[in-house]
Motif scaffolding. Structure first.
Motif, mmCIF file in Angstrom:
data_model
loop_
_atom_site.group_PDB
_atom_site.id
_atom_site.type_symbol
_atom_site.label_atom_id
_atom_site.label_comp_id
_atom_site.label_asym_id
_atom_site.label_seq_id
_atom_site.Cartn_x
_atom_site.Cartn_y
_atom_site.Cartn_z
ATOM 1 N N UNK A 203 0.845 -0.850 0.272
ATOM 2 C CA UNK A 203 -0.487 -0.255 -0.233
ATOM 3 C C UNK A 203 0.970 1.163 -0.032
ATOM 4 N N UNK A 204 2.214 0.939 0.821
ATOM 5 C CA UNK A 204 2.819 2.045 1.286
ATOM 6 C C UNK A 204 1.870 3.516 1.934
ATOM 7 N N UNK B 152 -4.511 5.595 5.287
ATOM 8 C CA UNK B 152 -6.063 5.470 5.697
ATOM 9 C C UNK B 152 -6.332 5.396 6.129
ATOM 10 N N UNK B 153 -7.291 5.427 6.710
ATOM 11 C CA UNK B 153 -8.028 5.627 8.064
ATOM 12 C C UNK B 153 -8.921 4.513 8.377
ATOM 13 N N UNK B 154 -8.832 4.229 6.562
ATOM 14 C CA UNK B 154 -9.870 2.897 6.134
ATOM 15 C C UNK B 154 -8.914 2.096 6.277
ATOM 16 N N UNK B 155 -8.352 1.651 6.355
ATOM 17 C CA UNK B 155 -7.011 0.713 6.290
ATOM 18 C C UNK B 155 -6.991 1.045 7.985
ATOM 19 N N UNK C 95 0.632 3.904 12.626
ATOM 20 C CA UNK C 95 -0.096 2.324 11.876
ATOM 21 C C UNK C 95 -0.241 1.062 12.985
ATOM 22 N N UNK C 96 1.105 0.513 12.813
ATOM 23 C CA UNK C 96 0.568 -0.879 13.011
ATOM 24 C C UNK C 96 0.187 -1.073 14.635
#
Length: 207
Positions: free
Chosen positions: A155-156, A162-165, A195-196
């Protein structure tokens, strides 16, 4: 005393049709390499096993829908390939992202990454592409969170922010995967660490 061919058939049958792809190296405890090769050749000629690639065999499952033997399980075939060649292999990032529900895109060819050489080969009539990747990515091979790291890399930084991810992964990932991601969070790319952390929030960072 059962022959090498009989014992090979028994071992494969115990796994169930279509469930396991084997290599000659899986049976060297039963006899010499020549004896194993000859037994496998006889079993293929007898229709008890199917040769799906160089040194790769399975006991096909019959598909009532297709009215013929079902295609080989590609992940099982790649796992056998990794055992045979002594390398690590994982699905590439697009495949991982698709399986996690992060994209509807699918690769035109079966695509994997490896710490072995890049190459293209045929398995059960399908083209399989292996691409060499650096150790930092391949060290995830075999870990529960490997598909997550693969998907995020594909995705990069922009798409992965993206909050949906984060919401999709937080909702879909089992606790085992979140725990693994949390334990090894320093091994993900730097841009993916926040993000993680958001994915594993509420999960213990250590086992």
């Amino acid at each position: 005393m059962a022959s090498v061919a009989d014992r090979i058939t028994q071992r494969v049958a115990e796994r169930g049709p279509g469930a396991w792809v084997c290599t000659p190296g899986d049976f060297l405890s039963l006899g010499s390499r020549d004896a194993v090769d000859q037994a496998l050749s006889r079993l293929v000629k007898a229709g008890k096993l199917r040769r799906i690639g160089h040194g790769l065999y399975d006991m096909p499952r019959f598909s009532g829908v297709l009215n013929r033997p079902a295609p080989a399980d590609m992940d099982a075939a790649v796992s056998a390939l990794a055992r045979r060649d002594g390398v690590r292999i994982m699905p590439d990032g697009l495949v991982a992202a698709n399986r996690l529900g992060l994209t509807n895109a699918v690769p035109a060819k079966a695509s994997y990454i490896t710490d072995g050489p890049s190459r293209t080969l045929k398995i059960d009539g399908r083209t399989v592409r292996l691409r060499h990747r650096r150790p930092r990515i391949m060290q995830w091979a075999g870990r529960p969170a490997a598909p997550v790291v693969q998907a995020l890399e594909w995705l990069g930084p922009d798409a992965a922010s993206d909050v949906q991810v984060a919401a999709t992964l937080k909702r879909r990932l089992p606790d085992e995967v979140k725990h693994d991601l949390g334990r090894n969070i320093n091994d993900v790319p730097g841009w993916a660490v926040p993000l993680a952390r958001s994915i594993v929030s509420g999960q213990a960072a250590t086992a």
